[in-house]
Design a protein around this motif. Structure first.
Motif, PDB file in Angstrom:
ATOM      1  N   ALA A 183       1.125  -1.228   0.167  1.00  0.00           N
ATOM      2  CA  ALA A 183      -0.153   0.029  -0.121  1.00  0.00           C
ATOM      3  C   ALA A 183       0.669   1.022  -0.081  1.00  0.00           C
ATOM      4  CB  ALA A 183      -0.940  -0.094   1.320  1.00  0.00           C
ATOM      5  N   ILE A 184       1.980   1.153   0.931  1.00  0.00           N
ATOM      6  CA  ILE A 184       2.946   2.446   0.762  1.00  0.00           C
ATOM      7  C   ILE A 184       3.486   2.644  -0.522  1.00  0.00           C
ATOM      8  CG2 ILE A 184       5.124   3.431   1.859  1.00  0.00           C
ATOM      9  CD1 ILE A 184       4.123   1.941   4.585  1.00  0.00           C
ATOM     10  N   GLY A 185       3.797   1.453  -1.150  1.00  0.00           N
ATOM     11  CA  GLY A 185       4.498   1.665  -2.563  1.00  0.00           C
ATOM     12  C   GLY A 185       3.499   2.058  -3.589  1.00  0.00           C
ATOM     13  N   ARG A 186       2.158   1.883  -3.553  1.00  0.00           N
ATOM     14  CA  ARG A 186       1.377   2.266  -4.297  1.00  0.00           C
ATOM     15  C   ARG A 186       1.220   3.951  -4.055  1.00  0.00           C
ATOM     16  NH1 ARG A 186      -4.046  -0.587  -3.426  1.00  0.00           N
ATOM     17  NH2 ARG A 186      -4.719   1.055  -4.535  1.00  0.00           N
ATOM     18  N   LEU A 187       1.283   4.428  -2.893  1.00  0.00           N
ATOM     19  CA  LEU A 187       0.978   5.769  -2.541  1.00  0.00           C
ATOM     20  C   LEU A 187       2.417   6.435  -3.068  1.00  0.00           C
ATOM     21  CD1 LEU A 187      -0.560   5.521   0.756  1.00  0.00           C
ATOM     22  CD2 LEU A 187      -1.682   6.473  -1.026  1.00  0.00           C
ATOM     23  N   GLN A 188       3.350   5.933  -2.949  1.00  0.00           N
ATOM     24  CA  GLN A 188       4.844   6.487  -3.259  1.00  0.00           C
ATOM     25  C   GLN A 188       4.819   6.685  -4.852  1.00  0.00           C
ATOM     26  OE1 GLN A 188       7.458   3.566  -1.244  1.00  0.00           O
ATOM     27  NE2 GLN A 188       8.226   5.367   0.084  1.00  0.00           N
ATOM     28  N   TYR A 236      -0.495   3.140  12.609  1.00  0.00           N
ATOM     29  CA  TYR A 236      -1.913   2.489  12.738  1.00  0.00           C
ATOM     30  C   TYR A 236      -2.783   2.953  11.672  1.00  0.00           C
ATOM     31  CZ  TYR A 236      -6.821   2.241  14.597  1.00  0.00           C
ATOM     32  OH  TYR A 236      -7.994   1.826  14.838  1.00  0.00           O
ATOM     33  N   ASN A 237      -2.896   4.424  11.306  1.00  0.00           N
ATOM     34  CA  ASN A 237      -3.820   4.787  10.500  1.00  0.00           C
ATOM     35  C   ASN A 237      -3.873   4.133   9.086  1.00  0.00           C
ATOM     36  OD1 ASN A 237      -5.629   6.724  11.741  1.00  0.00           O
ATOM     37  ND2 ASN A 237      -3.577   8.136  11.886  1.00  0.00           N
ATOM     38  N   LEU A 238      -2.512   3.833   8.677  1.00  0.00           N
ATOM     39  CA  LEU A 238      -2.320   2.790   7.477  1.00  0.00           C
ATOM     40  C   LEU A 238      -2.814   1.410   7.709  1.00  0.00           C
ATOM     41  CD1 LEU A 238      -0.822   3.069   4.308  1.00  0.00           C
ATOM     42  CD2 LEU A 238       0.250   1.242   5.577  1.00  0.00           C
ATOM     43  N   ALA A 239      -2.328   0.864   8.743  1.00  0.00           N
ATOM     44  CA  ALA A 239      -2.490  -0.619   8.850  1.00  0.00           C
ATOM     45  C   ALA A 239      -4.024  -0.876   9.003  1.00  0.00           C
ATOM     46  CB  ALA A 239      -1.776  -1.056  10.129  1.00  0.00           C
ATOM     47  N   VAL A 240      -4.751   0.010   9.780  1.00  0.00           N
ATOM     48  CA  VAL A 240      -6.332  -0.266  10.028  1.00  0.00           C
ATOM     49  C   VAL A 240      -7.038  -0.143   8.768  1.00  0.00           C
ATOM     50  CG1 VAL A 240      -6.934   2.008  10.519  1.00  0.00           C
ATOM     51  CG2 VAL A 240      -7.869   0.161  11.412  1.00  0.00           C
ATOM     52  N   VAL A 241      -6.772   0.689   7.718  1.00  0.00           N
ATOM     53  CA  VAL A 241      -7.263   0.747   6.794  1.00  0.00           C
ATOM     54  C   VAL A 241      -7.056  -0.512   5.590  1.00  0.00           C
ATOM     55  CG1 VAL A 241      -7.298   1.794   4.390  1.00  0.00           C
ATOM     56  CG2 VAL A 241      -7.396   3.281   6.506  1.00  0.00           C
ATOM     57  N   VAL A 242      -5.773  -0.823   5.669  1.00  0.00           N
ATOM     58  CA  VAL A 242      -5.318  -1.912   4.760  1.00  0.00           C
ATOM     59  C   VAL A 242      -5.879  -3.156   5.150  1.00  0.00           C
ATOM     60  CG1 VAL A 242      -3.537  -3.456   3.921  1.00  0.00           C
ATOM     61  CG2 VAL A 242      -3.391  -0.867   3.763  1.00  0.00           C
ATOM     62  N   ASP A 243      -6.017  -3.356   6.515  1.00  0.00           N
ATOM     63  CA  ASP A 243      -6.428  -4.644   7.138  1.00  0.00           C
ATOM     64  C   ASP A 243      -8.091  -4.882   6.696  1.00  0.00           C
ATOM     65  OD1 ASP A 243      -4.087  -5.408   8.323  1.00  0.00           O
ATOM     66  OD2 ASP A 243      -4.367  -4.561  10.109  1.00  0.00           O
ATOM     67  N   ASP A 244      -8.804  -3.682   7.102  1.00  0.00           N
ATOM     68  CA  ASP A 244     -10.226  -3.967   6.785  1.00  0.00           C
ATOM     69  C   ASP A 244     -10.615  -4.053   5.474  1.00  0.00           C
ATOM     70  OD1 ASP A 244     -10.607  -3.235   9.567  1.00  0.00           O
ATOM     71  OD2 ASP A 244     -11.282  -1.155   9.350  1.00  0.00           O
ATOM     72  N   ASN A 279      -8.332   3.690  -3.368  1.00  0.00           N
ATOM     73  CA  ASN A 279      -9.453   2.904  -4.024  1.00  0.00           C
ATOM     74  C   ASN A 279     -10.030   2.016  -3.283  1.00  0.00           C
ATOM     75  OD1 ASN A 279      -9.404   4.672  -6.231  1.00  0.00           O
ATOM     76  ND2 ASN A 279      -7.697   3.614  -7.272  1.00  0.00           N
ATOM     77  N   ILE A 280     -10.176   1.997  -1.840  1.00  0.00           N
ATOM     78  CA  ILE A 280     -10.713   1.134  -1.101  1.00  0.00           C
ATOM     79  C   ILE A 280     -11.990   1.711  -0.535  1.00  0.00           C
ATOM     80  CG2 ILE A 280     -10.438   0.194   1.253  1.00  0.00           C
ATOM     81  CD1 ILE A 280      -7.484   0.128   0.992  1.00  0.00           C
ATOM     82  N   PRO A 281     -12.974   0.649  -0.707  1.00  0.00           N
ATOM     83  CA  PRO A 281     -14.587   1.229   0.030  1.00  0.00           C
ATOM     84  C   PRO A 281     -14.372   1.581   1.442  1.00  0.00           C
ATOM     85  CG  PRO A 281     -14.675  -0.908  -1.266  1.00  0.00           C
ATOM     86  CD  PRO A 281     -13.254  -0.628  -1.107  1.00  0.00           C
ATOM     87  N   VAL A 282     -14.983   2.669   1.894  1.00  0.00           N
ATOM     88  CA  VAL A 282     -14.863   3.049   3.181  1.00  0.00           C
ATOM     89  C   VAL A 282     -16.208   2.472   3.783  1.00  0.00           C
ATOM     90  CG1 VAL A 282     -15.530   4.988   4.768  1.00  0.00           C
ATOM     91  CG2 VAL A 282     -14.240   5.382   2.583  1.00  0.00           C
ATOM     92  N   PRO A 283     -15.687   1.910   4.990  1.00  0.00           N
ATOM     93  CA  PRO A 283     -16.710   1.112   5.491  1.00  0.00           C
ATOM     94  C   PRO A 283     -17.909   1.869   6.528  1.00  0.00           C
ATOM     95  CG  PRO A 283     -14.674   1.176   6.982  1.00  0.00           C
ATOM     96  CD  PRO A 283     -14.394   1.704   5.764  1.00  0.00           C
ATOM     97  N   GLU A 284     -18.900   1.070   6.858  1.00  0.00           N
ATOM     98  CA  GLU A 284     -19.848   1.961   7.732  1.00  0.00           C
ATOM     99  C   GLU A 284     -19.260   1.974   9.132  1.00  0.00           C
ATOM    100  OE1 GLU A 284     -23.316  -0.448   7.767  1.00  0.00           O
ATOM    101  OE2 GLU A 284     -23.641  -0.524   5.344  1.00  0.00           O
ATOM    102  N   TYR A 285     -19.321   3.011   9.850  1.00  0.00           N
ATOM    103  CA  TYR A 285     -18.902   3.466  10.988  1.00  0.00           C
ATOM    104  C   TYR A 285     -19.910   3.311  11.987  1.00  0.00           C
ATOM    105  CZ  TYR A 285     -14.404   4.528   8.697  1.00  0.00           C
ATOM    106  OH  TYR A 285     -13.131   4.594   7.936  1.00  0.00           O
TER     107      TYR A 285
END
Length: 297
Positions: free
Chosen positions: A83-88, A177-185, A214-220
């Motif tokens: 994910a970091i590679g894609r952003l880079q 955390y902010n990256l890991a949680v998005v990728v994990d979910d 381009n990841i769907p945002v979950p329901e919170y």
């Protein structure tokens, strides 16, 4: 794709009744909407030996079960680096060499939240980069193009929060955390996130990052915390607040579970029994005060 909810504790110690109440709510939200329920251990940098086993035991004791194997963040580094590679590759990151003290002492934009990154390293030239690389390792920050982002929450409605150039990978190599949680979910197919409302302010950052990937945002659904008699977030220092301590003080696990269910307006008994009476729209929105053990041996 199967839809799912989750509970994701950090194995930094025993769960207290506030953590257990949130776990119960996450389970009830997921099961009441026909979702699978997953358990993820967020052990990137706060793991204490033996804590995970105790947490899993206590969750099972109050009736929280989960589908499939437990997932651990420390096994998922390849996903984070991808994910970091894609952003880079998209030019959406930069190296940062600032210390915490430098960030705290640097002037920030008007109305920026405390601790928001002021952009010190955002536009370093080649010579500055070469010099700073020789002085200390770099963290990787997101190059954000917005200053705020809006999410929708089942309990709080529309919520707009600040977005800054937050850290994706710390300078010690640990994924933030902010990256890991998005990728994990996203990787686990989690489309429903139920967690404590102390995490609501960080949610716009995560939803914005999801949009970039381009990841769907979950329901919170950010649920209220359990607090002590002073209205302060419950912690171990408040005395008997873990299942082991409460049992030693004369409150068995069944009674703890029933008190937590009562705080949600649900009848006593097993979680499966409470599920029949659970209505997500009826979840309390105010913090619940834990009174502790009374009239016990």
């Amino acid at each position: 794709m199967t839809l799912a909810g989750r509970f994701a504790p950090s194995p930094s110690g025993e769960l207290h009744v506030g953590n257990l109440r949130t776990a119960m709510l996450a389970w009830l939200f997921a099961r009441s909407t026909g979702r699978t329920f997953l358990l993820r251990v967020e052990d990137l940098d706060r793991a204490r030996a033996g804590a995970e086993a105790v947490q899993l035991r206590d969750l099972a004791a109050i009736g929280v079960d989960w589908d499939g194997a437990v997932v651990r963040q420390t096994d998922r580094g390849t996903l984070y680096e991808e994910a970091i590679g894609r952003l880079q590759s998209a030019g959406l990151t930069y190296e940062c060499f600032c210390t915490r003290r430098e960030i705290q002492e640097a002037p920030s934009a008007p109305h920026a939240p405390q601790g928001a990154y002021p952009g010190t390293c955002r536009n370093l030239d080649a010579a500055e980069l070469e010099y700073k690389r020789s002085t200390r390792p770099a963290a990787i920050r997101l190059r954000a193009s917005v200053s705020e982002y809006t999410v929708r929450d089942a309990l709080h409605g529309s919520y707009t929060g600040a977005v800054d150039d937050f850290v994706l990978r710390r300078n010690d190599g640990v994924t933030a955390y902010n990256l890991a949680v998005v990728v994990d979910d996203a990787e686990q197919g989690i489309d429903q996130v139920v967690r404590g409302d102390d995490l609501l302010p960080s949610t716009p950052r995560q939803a914005y990052l999801a949009s970039l990937l381009n990841i769907p945002v979950p329901e919170y659904a950010h649920v209220p915390l359990v607090v002590n008699s002073d209205g302060v977030r419950l912690a171990k220092r408040d005395g008997a607040v873990t299942l082991a301590d409460l049992d030693a003080a004369g409150m068995p696990v069944g009674e703890v579970r029933d008190r937590l269910l009562a705080s949600l307006g649900l009848p006593p008994g097993t979680l499966d029994q409470a599920l029949a009476a659970f209505n997500p729209a009826g979840v309390p929105t105010a913090a619940w005060v834990w009174e502790g053990v009374v009239n016990k041996r």
